[in-house]
Design a protein around this motif. Structure first.
Motif, PDB file in Angstrom:
ATOM      1  N   ARG A 184       0.838  -1.198   0.000  1.00  0.00           N
ATOM      2  CA  ARG A 184       0.000   0.000   0.000  1.00  0.00           C
ATOM      3  C   ARG A 184       0.875   1.251   0.000  1.00  0.00           C
ATOM      4  N   TRP A 185       0.484   2.253  -0.769  1.00  0.00           N
ATOM      5  CA  TRP A 185       1.317   3.431  -1.003  1.00  0.00           C
ATOM      6  C   TRP A 185       1.638   4.193   0.283  1.00  0.00           C
ATOM      7  N   ASN A 186       0.638   4.487   1.104  1.00  0.00           N
ATOM      8  CA  ASN A 186       0.870   5.273   2.312  1.00  0.00           C
ATOM      9  C   ASN A 186       1.815   4.566   3.272  1.00  0.00           C
ATOM     10  N   ASP A 187       1.588   3.275   3.472  1.00  0.00           N
ATOM     11  CA  ASP A 187       2.467   2.510   4.367  1.00  0.00           C
ATOM     12  C   ASP A 187       3.845   2.318   3.742  1.00  0.00           C
ATOM     13  N   CYS A 189       5.426   4.431   1.925  1.00  0.00           N
ATOM     14  CA  CYS A 189       6.186   5.673   2.100  1.00  0.00           C
ATOM     15  C   CYS A 189       6.595   5.892   3.553  1.00  0.00           C
ATOM     16  N   CYS A 190       5.763   5.441   4.505  1.00  0.00           N
ATOM     17  CA  CYS A 190       6.050   5.690   5.928  1.00  0.00           C
ATOM     18  C   CYS A 190       7.047   4.683   6.495  1.00  0.00           C
ATOM     19  N   GLU A 207       5.873  -2.683   6.185  1.00  0.00           N
ATOM     20  CA  GLU A 207       4.828  -3.003   5.211  1.00  0.00           C
ATOM     21  C   GLU A 207       5.146  -4.296   4.470  1.00  0.00           C
TER      22      GLU A 207
END
Length: 385
Positions: free
Chosen positions: A369-372, A374-375, A380
């Motif tokens: 998933r994109w948000n995870d 990046c964080c 992830e």
């Protein structure tokens, strides 16, 4: 078919295919696929019946070689690595294209298996009535004088002896367990004991193609063009300014990104000021990356730092390959279009391209998933296995 002029229809077919493709719009991965899947199979009908003259094989290989490097029969591009090295298998340091000579001989060799394994079919009975019960294999010189087509097939061991390759000895008579008291033929180069074109082709290629010390283990999570880029870096055959100056293309050797030092592979990917800043940014994001990389060898061997988690190690290496590709693309942008990108934009490209390619090629696991990503990308990756 012993005359090269009679093979012109096949050569014209190769050239006609290339005229429809625009090599300049294809990546190295796309050209590699077409060289193997299309240009490697166009001659199957001819190769299965006739032995191609060496002149024809060289012409066809030249067509494939020029297309792979982005040229054609009229326009030639720089050949950075010998075609024999490219043709050899991946586990021996090449790209696994394979030689047309080996393909030709291997396809003709299947007639030996068909004759021996099915001696009572109609065409085999006809061959026996003309050349004897063994099909003329024991008298190849006499067989060749009678017939050009079958004579060439009977002479395969003689042709392979020139390259110190054995052929007839790999056919073995053994007891048939399914029919007690009878015997059958086995092909000892194949675990199934049944003749296959690929087994003899690989056997011939191992004998006639070189084995390179520089090897690259293909990463399945990223496109072929990135793997080929890493493979070229290992061989030191990227068109950097230093390499271009060695062949007389340019006199300047300064790095196209920073303009502060000679542009070698090692400088471009590990020592350039912009590259260092980008690598530091990525090391803070993907914290498993070593921020103190000093040589290109450290980059290419980063996968060895992770053990016991195959998917995570492939992703770890994949991020490094995306980094190399982004840096090389930016270098070409500055060299040919004078474009400029910030470190944050380059870092974003590494993040976005890597996520897109990983999800597209790793469908057995849950999508990242994109948000995870990046964080906390490491967490992830663990959570989405």
């Amino acid at each position: 078919m012993a005359r090269a002029a009679h093979w012109n229809p096949l050569i014209e077919k190769f050239q006609a295919k290339l005229s429809k493709w625009k090599s300049s719009t294809l990546s190295f991965g796309g050209r590699l696929t077409l060289c193997k899947a299309v240009l490697g199979s166009l001659g199957s009908f001819y190769f299965s019946l006739f032995k191609a003259p060496s002149k024809v094989i060289k012409t066809l290989e030249k067509i494939r070689m020029r297309f792979f490097w982005g040229g054609d029969m009229e326009k030639r591009k720089i050949t950075w690595i010998a075609w024999d090295k490219i043709s050899t298998s991946k586990d021996r340091g090449g790209l696994g294209i394979g030689s047309l000579k080996a393909q030709n001989i291997a396809m003709l060799g299947k007639w030996w298996w068909r004759f021996k394994a099915n001696p009572n079919i109609t065409w085999a009975v006809v061959i026996k009535s003309i050349y004897g019960d063994d099909g003329g294999f024991s008298r190849p010189s006499v067989t060749r004088r009678k017939s050009g087509c079958w004579g060439v097939i009977a002479n395969l061991p003689k042709y392979l002896e020139k390259d110190n390759i054995s052929f007839a000895s790999h056919f073995k008579l053994v007891s048939n367990v399914n029919a007690p008291g009878s015997i059958k033929w086995n092909w000892d180069l194949e675990p199934s004991s049944i003749y296959s074109v690929s087994s003899l082709r690989n056997y011939i290629d191992m004998a006639i193609l070189p084995c390179s010390v520089e090897k690259w283990q293909w990463n399945p999570l990223i496109p072929g063009k990135l793997n080929i880029l890493a493979w070229r870096i290992i061989h030191g055959r990227l068109p950097t300014m230093v390499n271009l100056s060695k062949i007389g293309v340019t006199t300047s050797t300064l790095c196209k990104i920073c303009g502060e030092a000679p542009e070698t592979e090692n400088h471009l990917f590990t020592q350039c000021r912009i590259t260092k800043d980008l690598w530091q940014r990525l090391s803070g994001w993907w914290w498993l990356l070593d921020p103190n990389v000093r040589t290109i060898g450290d980059l290419l061997n980063c996968k060895n730092l992770l053990q016991g988690h195959r998917r995570l190690s492939n992703i770890h290496e994949g991020i490094m390959l995306v980094f190399l590709w982004v840096v090389w693309s930016y270098r070409n942008l500055k060299a040919h279009a004078s474009g400029v990108k910030s470190i944050s934009v380059l870092a974003y490209e590494v993040q976005s391209f890597s996520l897109f390619w990983f999800n597209a090629r790793n469908r057995k696991a849950a999508a990242l998933r994109w948000n995870d990503w990046c964080c906390d990308p490491v967490l992830e990756c663990y959570s989405r296995v």
